[in-house]
Design a protein around this motif. Structure first.
Motif, PDB file in Angstrom:
ATOM      1  N   THR A 150       0.828  -1.211   0.000  1.00  0.00           N
ATOM      2  CA  THR A 150       0.000   0.000   0.000  1.00  0.00           C
ATOM      3  C   THR A 150       0.858   1.256   0.000  1.00  0.00           C
ATOM      4  O   THR A 150       0.527   2.243  -0.674  1.00  0.00           O
ATOM      5  N   TYR A 156       2.089   1.732  -3.465  1.00  0.00           N
ATOM      6  CA  TYR A 156       1.018   2.232  -4.330  1.00  0.00           C
ATOM      7  C   TYR A 156       0.745   3.706  -4.068  1.00  0.00           C
ATOM      8  O   TYR A 156       0.462   4.475  -4.996  1.00  0.00           O
ATOM      9  N   PHE A 168       3.320   5.744  -5.850  1.00  0.00           N
ATOM     10  CA  PHE A 168       2.999   5.781  -7.282  1.00  0.00           C
ATOM     11  C   PHE A 168       1.891   6.784  -7.561  1.00  0.00           C
ATOM     12  O   PHE A 168       1.946   7.543  -8.548  1.00  0.00           O
ATOM     13  N   CYS A 169       0.852   6.811  -6.713  1.00  0.00           N
ATOM     14  CA  CYS A 169      -0.275   7.737  -6.919  1.00  0.00           C
ATOM     15  C   CYS A 169       0.187   9.185  -6.846  1.00  0.00           C
ATOM     16  O   CYS A 169      -0.255  10.025  -7.643  1.00  0.00           O
ATOM     17  N   ASN A 179       2.181   9.944 -10.004  1.00  0.00           N
ATOM     18  CA  ASN A 179       1.269  10.024 -11.138  1.00  0.00           C
ATOM     19  C   ASN A 179       0.458  11.314 -11.105  1.00  0.00           C
ATOM     20  O   ASN A 179       0.217  11.942 -12.153  1.00  0.00           O
ATOM     21  N   ARG A 237      -1.452   5.620 -15.706  1.00  0.00           N
ATOM     22  CA  ARG A 237      -2.393   4.506 -15.745  1.00  0.00           C
ATOM     23  C   ARG A 237      -2.941   4.287 -17.153  1.00  0.00           C
ATOM     24  O   ARG A 237      -3.414   3.188 -17.474  1.00  0.00           O
ATOM     25  N   LEU A 266      -2.561   0.072 -18.240  1.00  0.00           N
ATOM     26  CA  LEU A 266      -1.888  -0.239 -16.981  1.00  0.00           C
ATOM     27  C   LEU A 266      -2.820  -0.037 -15.785  1.00  0.00           C
ATOM     28  O   LEU A 266      -2.655  -0.663 -14.739  1.00  0.00           O
ATOM     29  N   GLY A 267      -3.824   0.821 -15.968  1.00  0.00           N
ATOM     30  CA  GLY A 267      -4.739   1.091 -14.873  1.00  0.00           C
ATOM     31  C   GLY A 267      -5.593  -0.101 -14.468  1.00  0.00           C
ATOM     32  O   GLY A 267      -6.071  -0.149 -13.329  1.00  0.00           O
ATOM     33  N   LEU A 295      -3.479  -2.353 -12.038  1.00  0.00           N
ATOM     34  CA  LEU A 295      -3.264  -1.511 -10.855  1.00  0.00           C
ATOM     35  C   LEU A 295      -4.569  -1.301 -10.087  1.00  0.00           C
ATOM     36  O   LEU A 295      -4.573  -1.310  -8.845  1.00  0.00           O
ATOM     37  N   LEU A 315      -5.390  -4.473  -8.164  1.00  0.00           N
ATOM     38  CA  LEU A 315      -4.510  -4.545  -6.996  1.00  0.00           C
ATOM     39  C   LEU A 315      -4.970  -3.582  -5.907  1.00  0.00           C
ATOM     40  O   LEU A 315      -5.013  -3.938  -4.718  1.00  0.00           O
ATOM     41  N   ALA A 316      -5.341  -2.364  -6.300  1.00  0.00           N
ATOM     42  CA  ALA A 316      -5.769  -1.367  -5.317  1.00  0.00           C
ATOM     43  C   ALA A 316      -7.059  -1.783  -4.626  1.00  0.00           C
ATOM     44  O   ALA A 316      -7.220  -1.582  -3.415  1.00  0.00           O
ATOM     45  N   GLU A 376     -11.305   3.771  -6.444  1.00  0.00           N
ATOM     46  CA  GLU A 376     -10.682   2.724  -7.253  1.00  0.00           C
ATOM     47  C   GLU A 376     -11.721   1.999  -8.099  1.00  0.00           C
ATOM     48  O   GLU A 376     -11.472   1.690  -9.278  1.00  0.00           O
TER      49      GLU A 376
END
Length: 314
Positions: free
Chosen positions: A216, A219, A222-223, A226, A242, A251-252, A255, A258-259, A304
């Protein structure tokens, strides 16, 4: 992202201490009372005296004292609510209050963003932008604040409402019905995780819990990256990095899946933290921190789902 207040604050851990005070339970597992001191011995005749300096005689109980003792024995046990300790009802009420603020501010932002008047729509965009930075800053402040502040937590809910209302209005205008789908998916996931935790004994503990927390954190980084790239125009597409495709798949999508899994697991972590807080008899004010953590996770899960559904709509 989920609230780190639960993980860093000892108030929501097993066998917690609150504010550096004595343990909330005695060595035998009973809740402590005000003035309790670990290791103090009671019942020694040589140390018991009345206010007049005369030794208290044991075995000599007046009828009035006996009646008082009988009344105390027959009285119901004091609950957490009686002692102004945090209860599940306190958490539910404060969580509902936060969502009420989010809905009110969200409706305002939604109407501004979806307005046909250009100046009003631009005002809605500014409100949404204020919601992004306001919720981010206040989310960090509330997460790392030692004692929960109801005013700051409600202010966070207001900014979160501006963000969610604007985002939801924009997405609904582009993908009709997507907001209802995201809400239903969020409610279904919340209900499933609550049932798994309450009746199935599902827990996120040990090494698996550390893996979830580290994933987490990665992630979240990354957020933030981004978001910065998207706002500066360095990453194209509606969702920045994404929107990049790998073997024809955005890619989103992986991801997003996963989120959703991480957010669902954090719901179980939040449930356990709240349960520990009630069991440890935390002061009632900590119900605000518990509500804040739960709302952050639910909002994260909703966003998400909203984003993931948009990929399948495209």
């Amino acid at each position: 992202m989920s609230n780190p207040f639960f993980s860093r604050s000892t108030a929501f851990q097993e066998g917690a201490r609150v504010g550096g005070s004595a343990p909330t339970r005695t060595p035998n597992g009973y809740p402590t009372m005000p003035g309790y001191q670990a290791g103090q011995q009671y019942g020694q005749t040589s140390q018991v005296a009345n206010r007049y300096g005369q030794a208290t005689g044991y075995g000599q109980v007046s009828p009035e004292q006996m009646a008082g003792l009988e009344a105390q024995y027959q009285a119901p046990s004091a609950t957490n609510a009686d002692m102004r300790r945090m209860t599940y009802d306190d958490v539910i009420i404060r969580t509902g209050g936060m969502f009420a603020v989010i809905l009110v501010m969200g409706a305002l932002s939604w109407n501004l963003v979806t307005s046909t008047d250009e100046s009003t729509a631009a005002l809605g965009g500014m409100a949404m932008l204020a919601g992004i930075f306001g919720s981010l800053v206040l989310g960090i402040v509330n997460s790392f604040k030692r004692d929960p502040s109801p005013a700051l937590i409600l202010a966070y809910a207001a900014f979160e409402g501006l963000l969610l209302g604007g985002l939801s209005g924009f997405m609904e205008a582009r993908y009709e019905g997507i907001v209802v789908q995201a809400v239903l998916a969020t409610l279904a996931t919340f209900g499933a995780m609550l049932a798994a935790y309450s009746y199935g004994g599902f827990r996120v503990q040990g090494r698996f819990r550390r893996v979830v927390v580290v994933a987490t954190l990665g992630y979240a980084i990354f957020c933030l990256i981004n978001l910065g790239l998207s706002m500066t125009g360095l990453a194209g597409g509606a969702w920045g990095l994404r929107s990049m495709t790998v073997m024809g798949i955005p890619l989103g999508i992986p991801l997003g899946i996963l989120a959703v899994v991480l957010a669902s697991l954090f719901l179980a972590i939040d449930f356990e933290s709240i349960e520990n807080g009630v069991r440890n008899g935390l002061p009632q004010r900590y119900a605000w921190a518990a509500a804040f953590g739960l709302v952050v996770t639910i909002v994260w899960l909703y966003v998400e789902f909203l984003r993931l559904l948009s990929y399948f709509r495209d």
